[in-house]
Design an enzyme around this catalytic site. Structure first.
Site, short mmCIF file in Angstrom:
data_model
loop_
_atom_site.label_atom_id
_atom_site.label_comp_id
_atom_site.label_asym_id
_atom_site.label_seq_id
_atom_site.Cartn_x
_atom_site.Cartn_y
_atom_site.Cartn_z
CE1 TYR A 194 -2.48 2.05 -3.04
CE2 TYR A 194 -0.72 1.67 -4.61
CZ TYR A 194 -1.14 2.02 -3.35
OH TYR A 194 -0.21 2.32 -2.39
CG HIS A 244 -0.64 9.14 4.87
ND1 HIS A 244 0.56 9.65 4.46
CD2 HIS A 244 -1.24 8.64 3.76
CE1 HIS A 244 0.69 9.48 3.16
NE2 HIS A 244 -0.38 8.86 2.71
CG HIS A 252 -0.45 14.24 -0.55
ND1 HIS A 252 -1.74 13.81 -0.30
CD2 HIS A 252 0.34 13.15 -0.47
CE1 HIS A 252 -1.71 12.50 -0.10
NE2 HIS A 252 -0.47 12.08 -0.20
CG ASN A 256 -6.23 2.73 3.13
OD1 ASN A 256 -6.11 1.69 2.50
ND2 ASN A 256 -5.50 3.80 2.92
#
Length: 174
Positions: A49, A84, A109, A130
């Site tokens: 992260y 997602h 979100h 990602n």
């Protein structure tokens, strides 16, 4: 004909495409189906992260990963709803037992004032790429980690998670 490299908990990557990990893990994460998500995890995960201002774990146990993502300060918050969405994707075969999925991602979100989910407190969405890591463990493809890189955020994304993403000091694993 191109071979599908989509890892699966149900089939070998050579047998054809499957939605089991490339799609289902996102359904599980968004639906907070912790048992099903846990079932697709490798024994250890690489979690990086650092590109979003947080820590990196070279070998986080599946149990620690589940404790982190399901924690009330992260996705386990009953007042947070998320979805997602995977966009463009390509697969990189590293070896016969390791694949990297490169995914375009939008994570929406919404935070509510209470668990009854009647009043929206704030919204925060993230647009990212990602890297997802998959390994064959015991003959079965498993999700083995992630490395997000945020391109940009919308609304009040930094306020969505009361613990993991809003505090500047380092957080230890639960």
């Amino acid at each position: 004909m191109a071979q599908s490299l989509t890892p699966s908990v149900e089939t070998d990557s050579k047998t054809g495409p499957s939605k089991a990990i490339s799609f289902q893990d996102y359904l599980d994460l968004s639906a907070l189906d912790w048992a099903r998500l846990r079932a697709v995890l490798a024994p250890t995960l690489y979690v990086d992260y650092t590109k979003i201002g947080k820590e990196k774990w070279d070998a986080m146990s599946a149990d620690d990963f589940m404790a982190m993502v399901s924690n009330d300060d992260f996705l386990g918050d009953l007042c947070v709803k998320t979805q997602h969405l995977i966009g463009a994707t390509y697969w990189e075969r590293v070896s016969e037992s390791k694949v990297i999925g490169h995914h375009q991602l939008r994570a929406a979100h919404q935070v509510y004032t209470s668990p009854d989910l009647k009043t929206v407190k704030l919204r925060g969405h993230s647009h990212a790429t990602n890297e997802h890591y998959y390994v064959k463990s015991g003959g079965v493809w498993k999700f083995a980690g992630l490395k997000p890189e945020v391109r940009w955020n919308e609304y009040k994304f930094e306020e969505v998670f009361k613990g993991s993403y809003t505090q500047s000091e380092k957080q230890s694993l639960p």
